[in-house]
Scaffold this active site. Structure first.
Site, PDB file in Angstrom:
ATOM      1  N   GLY A  77      44.803  37.654  40.451  1.00  0.00           N
ATOM      2  CA  GLY A  77      44.423  36.253  40.310  1.00  0.00           C
ATOM      3  C   GLY A  77      44.584  35.692  38.916  1.00  0.00           C
ATOM      4  CB  SER A 105      43.267  38.981  51.828  1.00  0.00           C
ATOM      5  OG  SER A 105      43.494  40.212  51.153  1.00  0.00           O
ATOM      6  CG  ASN A 106      46.273  40.204  47.401  1.00  0.00           C
ATOM      7  OD1 ASN A 106      47.076  41.120  47.462  1.00  0.00           O
ATOM      8  ND2 ASN A 106      44.971  40.419  47.380  1.00  0.00           N
ATOM      9  CB  CYS A 208      35.904  45.827  20.508  1.00  0.00           C
ATOM     10  SG  CYS A 208      34.434  46.883  20.498  1.00  0.00           S
ATOM     11  CB  CYS A 225      37.995  38.855  44.131  1.00  0.00           C
ATOM     12  SG  CYS A 225      38.204  38.256  42.444  1.00  0.00           S
ATOM     13  CB  CYS A 286      30.653  48.556  17.607  1.00  0.00           C
ATOM     14  SG  CYS A 286      31.794  48.690  19.009  1.00  0.00           S
ATOM     15  CB  CYS A 397      27.615  45.054  56.695  1.00  0.00           C
ATOM     16  SG  CYS A 397      28.362  46.597  56.130  1.00  0.00           S
TER      17      CYS A 397
END
Length: 440
Positions: A77, A105-106, A208, A225, A286, A397
């Site tokens: 995407g 579905s993409n 970063c 997604c 970090c 489900c």
């Protein structure tokens, strides 16, 4: 002519077309060599409307683009809108990392691919598209899953990286490897109607990913997604902004003096909004880019940095084998004329999923609502008046994951004993039993 020969002929024609374009480019270079132009005559025509924009730096800026190598991790995407704009702008070499294949579905959001390429590797589909768009560029594909073992070999030699992935695990890996190689990263994400974008490790002085997020979000807070859905133009706009930020980096719009860490947030609904927040700089403590960093190239390649353990994973395997039934077993009891007399059929998908497609006999109580009941039988009976502690309950489900969690809830919190989930869920039933049901 059968489909095989048609596809073969189409591939040959495409190869000849590209070869012709390359020969024309070589001829143009030879013709222009005596004049010492940095670009071919065709390139001047192609990029002219871009070069006359003052901010691009004219011909010198275009040469910068031509001499730059950009790696795009993910041709989904975010990568789909970013890739053609980078190619169209004239970025000289583009690498594409993606081991996934194009699925139907993409296509509502990954508009670089098309229906004829379903089943094709995304990186190959993207390569075909952008080389048609601009035959002057070089495209390298990496049809592999990015991991600690191959990331350094893939990243080295590139000037910039676009992180177009959709998981925290990969984002940490991309950022860590980029820091160790001294590469600037344009990173973004998107879900539903929203997206965000930032620049990481700018010129080895910027923060970063670990500076922003020292600890990852809990696994149950991460929605993909596939689970949460996405509006195509919304994530497409974020991907396009990634291309804009990359061009600004290449053209030197950002400098060590004027760059300030930021996080850009886009929201498409109900009214479009774009907000930019100033972020903190590099953090001394970090583990990757700080003074006493421990996340080194050697540590990553040896597997000492366990990204799976660090980011965690939702454990859906919470049911015993006898608490689960196959879709075939479910079909047998579902077709029984006395199914509803003997069973309570519960669909725990979100309501808007249920409305798209469902069994008419199923009662919809989303798993979130079940959790909110906190084991209170009276609250459950408001939704399911006929339910009793000895009821036979079958739970469904989308994929057979949330149904396992719901099974545990009903058994452990509510005290039910006869609860089973359908292994593989609604989609498994469609694939194996009834393909006439809409699959979304």
């Amino acid at each position: 002519m059968n489909d095989y020969h048609l596809e073969d002929t189409t591939s040959e024609l495409e190869a000849l077309r590209l070869e012709n374009a390359q020969l024309r480019e070589q001829l143009a270079k030879r013709e222009d060599s005596s004049r010492d132009y940095p670009l071919s005559l065709e390139e001047y025509q192609r990029y002219g409307r871009q070069m006359i924009v003052e901010e691009t730096g004219g011909v010198a800026g275009q040469v910068k683009l031509k001499n730059t190598r950009v790696l795009v991790v993910g041709a989904g995407g975010l990568g789909c809108p970013a890739l053609p704009y980078l190619a169209g702008a004239g970025v000289g070499q583009i690498g594409i990392v993606d081991n996934d294949v194009v699925e139907t579905s993409n296509l509502h959001r990954q508009v670089l691919h098309d229906s004829s390429r379903v089943g094709m590797l995304k990186c190959e589909s993207a390569r075909q598209y952008i080389t048609k768009l601009n035959p002057h560029i070089n495209v390298v594909t990496y049809p592999v899953r990015l991991n600690s073992s191959n990331a350094f070999d893939i990243f080295k030699g590139y000037n910039y990286i676009l992180d177009c992935t959709d998981s925290p695990l990969t984002r940490y890996l991309v950022s860590d490897v980029a820091v160790n190689l001294g590469i600037t990263v344009v990173s973004a994400s998107g879900l539903g109607t929203e997206g965000q974008l930032t620049i990481l490790n700018f010129n080895n002085i910027g923060p970063c990913y670990r500076c922003f997020y020292p600890t990852p979000p809990p696994p149950n807070a991460v929605t993909s997604c596939q689970e949460g859905g996405v509006i195509g133009p919304c994530i497409g706009l974020v991907g396009t902004m990634m291309a804009v930020e990359t061009l600004k980096l290449i053209l030197g719009i950002y400098t060590n003096e004027n760059f300030s860490p930021f996080l850009m947030l886009y929201s498409g609904f109900p009214q479009q909004s774009l907000r930019t927040f100033k972020m903190r700089g590099r953090q001394e403590k970090c583990l990757c880019c700080g003074k006493n960093r421990t996340i080194t190239k050697e540590a990553i390649e040896k597997g000492e940095i366990n990204y799976e353990l660090f980011c965690g994973a939702r454990n859906y395997n919470v049911c015993e084998p006898d608490e689960r039934i196959s879709v075939d077993a479910f079909q047998r009891i579902y077709k029984d004329d006395e199914f509803l007399a003997k069973h309570i059929f519960l669909d725990v998908r979100p309501s808007h999923h249920y409305e798209i497609s469902h069994f008419p006999e199923a009662v919809n109580i989303p798993i979130k609502n079940l959790r909110d009941m906190n084991g209170d039988l009276k609250k459950l009976q408001e939704k399911l008046p006929s339910v009793e502690k000895d009821s036979n309950i079958v739970i469904l489900c989308r994929y057979g994951n949330d149904s396992q969690l719901a099974t545990r809830l009903l058994k452990d919190k509510f005290g039910f004993s006869n609860v089973r989930d359908v292994r593989g869920g609604y989609f498994k039933y469609i694939d194996d039993i009834d393909q006439t049901i809409p699959k979304y």
